[in-house]
Enzyme design. Structure first.
Site, PDB file in Angstrom:
ATOM      1  N   LYS A 186       0.874  -1.182   0.000  1.00  0.00           N
ATOM      2  CA  LYS A 186       0.000   0.000   0.000  1.00  0.00           C
ATOM      3  C   LYS A 186       0.909   1.231   0.000  1.00  0.00           C
ATOM      4  O   LYS A 186       1.570   1.539   0.988  1.00  0.00           O
ATOM      5  CB  LYS A 186      -0.916   0.049   1.228  1.00  0.00           C
ATOM      6  CG  LYS A 186      -1.987   1.115   1.009  1.00  0.00           C
ATOM      7  CD  LYS A 186      -2.384   1.914   2.216  1.00  0.00           C
ATOM      8  CE  LYS A 186      -1.508   2.985   2.718  1.00  0.00           C
ATOM      9  NZ  LYS A 186      -1.540   4.296   2.066  1.00  0.00           N
ATOM     10  N   GLU A 396      11.008  15.621  14.055  1.00  0.00           N
ATOM     11  CA  GLU A 396      11.308  15.550  12.625  1.00  0.00           C
ATOM     12  C   GLU A 396      10.418  16.528  11.868  1.00  0.00           C
ATOM     13  O   GLU A 396       9.202  16.441  11.933  1.00  0.00           O
ATOM     14  CB  GLU A 396      11.059  14.124  12.130  1.00  0.00           C
ATOM     15  CG  GLU A 396      11.529  13.932  10.708  1.00  0.00           C
ATOM     16  CD  GLU A 396      11.281  12.523  10.206  1.00  0.00           C
ATOM     17  OE1 GLU A 396      10.216  11.967  10.507  1.00  0.00           O
ATOM     18  OE2 GLU A 396      12.154  11.993   9.504  1.00  0.00           O
TER      19      GLU A 396
HETATM   20  P1  NDP Z   1       3.435   8.214   7.547  1.00  0.00           P
HETATM   21  O1  NDP Z   1       3.878   7.418   8.697  1.00  0.00           O
HETATM   22  O2  NDP Z   1       2.429   9.250   7.750  1.00  0.00           O
HETATM   23  O3  NDP Z   1       2.889   7.293   6.386  1.00  0.00           O
HETATM   24  C1  NDP Z   1       3.644   6.217   5.872  1.00  0.00           C
HETATM   25  C2  NDP Z   1       2.703   5.223   5.280  1.00  0.00           C
HETATM   26  O4  NDP Z   1       1.923   4.651   6.324  1.00  0.00           O
HETATM   27  C3  NDP Z   1       1.709   5.814   4.286  1.00  0.00           C
HETATM   28  O5  NDP Z   1       1.475   4.869   3.264  1.00  0.00           O
HETATM   29  C4  NDP Z   1       0.482   5.984   5.152  1.00  0.00           C
HETATM   30  O6  NDP Z   1      -0.708   6.070   4.412  1.00  0.00           O
HETATM   31  C5  NDP Z   1       0.552   4.736   5.988  1.00  0.00           C
HETATM   32  N1  NDP Z   1      -0.233   4.778   7.219  1.00  0.00           N
HETATM   33  C6  NDP Z   1      -0.694   5.841   7.907  1.00  0.00           C
HETATM   34  N2  NDP Z   1      -1.380   5.443   9.001  1.00  0.00           N
HETATM   35  C7  NDP Z   1      -1.345   4.096   9.007  1.00  0.00           C
HETATM   36  C8  NDP Z   1      -1.872   3.095   9.878  1.00  0.00           C
HETATM   37  N3  NDP Z   1      -2.563   3.403  10.972  1.00  0.00           N
HETATM   38  N4  NDP Z   1      -1.645   1.812   9.586  1.00  0.00           N
HETATM   39  C9  NDP Z   1      -0.924   1.461   8.498  1.00  0.00           C
HETATM   40  N5  NDP Z   1      -0.424   2.366   7.619  1.00  0.00           N
HETATM   41  C10 NDP Z   1      -0.624   3.664   7.879  1.00  0.00           C
HETATM   42  O7  NDP Z   1       4.759   8.819   6.911  1.00  0.00           O
HETATM   43  P2  NDP Z   1       4.866   9.758   5.648  1.00  0.00           P
HETATM   44  O8  NDP Z   1       4.239   9.168   4.458  1.00  0.00           O
HETATM   45  O9  NDP Z   1       4.461  11.102   6.080  1.00  0.00           O
HETATM   46  O10 NDP Z   1       6.422   9.686   5.363  1.00  0.00           O
HETATM   47  C11 NDP Z   1       7.304  10.457   6.015  1.00  0.00           C
HETATM   48  C12 NDP Z   1       7.938   9.687   7.163  1.00  0.00           C
HETATM   49  O11 NDP Z   1       8.586   8.530   6.648  1.00  0.00           O
HETATM   50  C13 NDP Z   1       9.019  10.479   7.832  1.00  0.00           C
HETATM   51  O12 NDP Z   1       8.928  10.311   9.229  1.00  0.00           O
HETATM   52  C14 NDP Z   1      10.293   9.858   7.325  1.00  0.00           C
HETATM   53  O13 NDP Z   1      11.388  10.024   8.146  1.00  0.00           O
HETATM   54  C15 NDP Z   1       9.893   8.445   7.156  1.00  0.00           C
HETATM   55  N6  NDP Z   1      10.777   7.798   6.195  1.00  0.00           N
HETATM   56  C16 NDP Z   1      11.657   6.871   6.652  1.00  0.00           C
HETATM   57  C17 NDP Z   1      12.567   6.295   5.801  1.00  0.00           C
HETATM   58  C18 NDP Z   1      13.516   5.270   6.300  1.00  0.00           C
HETATM   59  O14 NDP Z   1      13.950   4.446   5.500  1.00  0.00           O
HETATM   60  N7  NDP Z   1      13.862   5.221   7.572  1.00  0.00           N
HETATM   61  C19 NDP Z   1      12.623   6.662   4.390  1.00  0.00           C
HETATM   62  C20 NDP Z   1      11.645   7.646   4.017  1.00  0.00           C
HETATM   63  C21 NDP Z   1      10.760   8.174   4.897  1.00  0.00           C
HETATM   64  P3  NDP Z   1      -1.260   7.544   4.007  1.00  0.00           P
HETATM   65  O15 NDP Z   1      -0.313   8.083   3.051  1.00  0.00           O
HETATM   66  O16 NDP Z   1      -2.570   7.308   3.451  1.00  0.00           O
HETATM   67  O17 NDP Z   1      -1.296   8.331   5.293  1.00  0.00           O
END
Ligand code: NDP
Length: 503
Positions: A186, A396
């Site tokens: 997803k 962050e």
């Molecule tokens: P989020 O945690 O908001 O979302 C990540 C994914 O999780 C999205 O697909 C989101 O869907 C989904 N999601 C949200 N809520 C749930 C839930 N309750 N259960 C399951 N899935 C869920 O992060 P962002 O997309 O905002 O990405 C940025 C973050 O990712 C930053 O904190 C960044 O540091 C981290 N990141 C980490 C990396 C690493 O390798 N360590 C690399 C890149 C980013 P939806 O989009 O619909 O909300």
């Protein structure tokens, strides 16, 4: 073979979902729109999966694992498919990059580079697919032959973020396929298009239906349904630390294995003997490349007091000349934030930091120039006089905001570098090789760059300490994240033994 078309101006694309090798609509018929962050206009209509759609996808992946030809393939056969997929990614890289830039606003030159390099992830893990094996174990009992087998963990449920959708998917997918798993992903709601386009390559590459499935929708809906699904054997998540904790709790309810790649608040450390030009350039790259929307962003600059003023002046001069603009234009250096809420969040952090006493020396606002004010831009921003206890130094931001923290000694640097809940990465700028290694060893983070920043590879483990994650992606060991180890005991003597003693 070109299977993916470049997005066209004024076109609105409508996407279904890839489940069991078919392109399907969500059962509810619900959709939502994805915007181009440069124009602010919707350019794609995305399906909104709910729990029942996720259930269909997990069942398709389970069927492909248990009953389809995939489960019977040898590593050599899986490797052949991975190599064909790699070729197709290469042939379609330019258009995949255009789709990503249109969807998340990142520079085409950055996404182009990422996508052109992406086949290497698939070639690397293709090379490993027929080398995943257990051991023979010299038994401590004379009448036993003991060996282990590495078997695929089963169905992987992956959740990816919006900043580099296909690269971060590829930190998981080729290792999982090399191991023999099937996969349901997803992607983030704001950037689902490239993962859906990528799905078009699987049939042409020759993968059996159901090996790779894509469901789209909201995190709280489709995402939560995927991590909670009892048919998912392993959850591989990249996203924020906050969501990662929810994902882990949800996976715990059905005891799925979990790997988490989460957020960061990485220190970029400049010692007084550093090459000032190289260090300044590395600091700029660490925080302003990709609009600061990377987990490895070097968002805390720990700079020695002796170099502080010179470095800040260089950084401010460069930050004020960074060319903001159309992510698709060759000369653009920084694009917009990926979506409006993200821009608002970044601006809010800048205000809060000033309220806490930080001084704004560069940027800090939305640009109001023609051609930029419609997009979700935030100027490259530098804040000085930051204390490591301020929110701007602890949380962050995920945007183009650098916090400058003056420091005086190596001990203080190590203490402040580690004084964070995160542990994803750090940069160290110094000409003193002994100090460089000493400090690299003392920092609790998964990746350390010495006189460099922001470089990664398919063959080098990546992941976080502390709240930055669990497990490692990339590198040969990451295949183990997608394997179970089975021990097989073979009795050799044929004799009957006492049933009431352990043998
Ligand atoms: P989020 O945690 O908001 O979302 C990540 C994914 O999780 C999205 O697909 C989101 O869907 C989904 N999601 C949200 N809520 C749930 C839930 N309750 N259960 C399951 N899935 C869920 O992060 P962002 O997309 O905002 O990405 C940025 C973050 O990712 C930053 O904190 C960044 O540091 C981290 N990141 C980490 C990396 C690493 O390798 N360590 C690399 C890149 C980013 P939806 O989009 O619909 O909300």
């Amino acid at each position: 073979m070109q299977l993916i078309e470049a997005p066209k101006q004024e076109e609105t694309r409508k996407y279904g979902m890839l489940i069991g090798g078919e392109w399907v609509e969500p059962l509810s018929g619900k959709t939502f729109e994805s915007s181009n962050p440069f124009t602010g206009k919707a350019w794609a209509t995305i399906s909104e999966a709910e729990a029942e759609d996720v259930n269909r996808a997990v069942k398709a992946a389970r069927h492909a694992f248990d009953e389809g030809p995939w489960g019977r393939m040898t590593g050599t056969e899986r490797a052949r498919l991975l190599r064909r997929l790699a070729e197709l990614i290469g042939e379609n890289a330019d258009n995949l990059a255009l789709v990503e830039s249109t969807d998340n606003g990142k520079l085409l030159r950055e996404m182009g580079g990422q996508l052109k390099g992406l086949p290497e992830w698939y070639y690397y893990f293709a090379g490993a697919a027929d080398k995943i094996h257990g051991d023979t174990i010299p038994s401590d009992k004379p009448n036993f032959f003991v060996y282990t087998r590495k078997e695929p963990v089963g169905v992987v449920g992956a959740i990816t973020p919006w900043n580099s959708p296909l690269l971060l998917l590829s930190f998981k997918l080729p290792a999982a396929l090399a191991a023999g798993c099937t996969f349901v992903v997803k992607p983030a709601e704001h950037t689902s298009a490239s993962t859906l386009e990528f799905g078009k390559l699987f049939e042409e590459a020759g993968f059996p239906p159901g090996v790779f499935n894509v469901v789209t929708g909201y995190g709280a809906g489709a995402g939560a349904a995927l991590t909670a699904h009892p048919g998912v054997d392993k959850v591989a998540f990249t996203g924020s630390t906050e969501t990662g904790k929810l994902v882990m709790k949800s996976a715990a309810d059905h005891l799925a294995k979990v790997s988490l790649e989460l957020g960061g608040k990485s220190p970029n450390i400049v010692f007084e003997d550093a090459d000032v030009e190289a260090a300044s350039n590395g600091v700029i790259s660490g925080i302003f490349a990709a609009t600061g929307q990377t987990c490895i962003a070097g968002s805390r600059l720990l700079v020695h007091k002796k170099s502080h003023d010179e470095i800040v002046e260089r950084l401010s001069d460069r930050a004020s000349t960074i060319k903001l603009g159309d992510p698709l234009a060759d000369d653009t250096e920084m694009g917009p934030s990926a979506f409006r809420e993200q821009m608002d969040k970044v601006l809010n952090y800048i205000d809060t930091a000033q309220g806490e006493g930080a001084e704004l020396v560069s940027g800090g606002n939305r640009p109001d120039t023609e051609g930029l004010k419609e997009g979700f831009f935030v100027e490259p921003t530098i804040l000085t006089g930051v204390d490591n206890d301020m929110r701007i130094a602890r949380e962050e931001v995920f945007g183009p905001v650098l916090s400058v923290i003056p420091v005086e000694s190596e001990e203080e640097i190590i203490r402040l570098a580690n004084d964070t809940e995160f542990g994803l990465a750090a940069g160290i700028w110094t000409k003193d090789i002994q100090r460089a290694h000493r400090v690299a060893h003392a920092i609790r983070a998964g990746t350390i760059w010495i006189n460099a920043y922001r470089t990664l590879s398919f063959n080098t483990p990546f992941g976080g300490y502390k709240s930055s994650g669990l497990g490692r992606e990339n590198g040969l060991d990451s295949i183990n994240e997608f394997c179970e180890t089975k021990s097989v005991w073979v009795e050799l003597s044929g004799s009957t033994r006492d049933p009431f003693t352990m043998g």
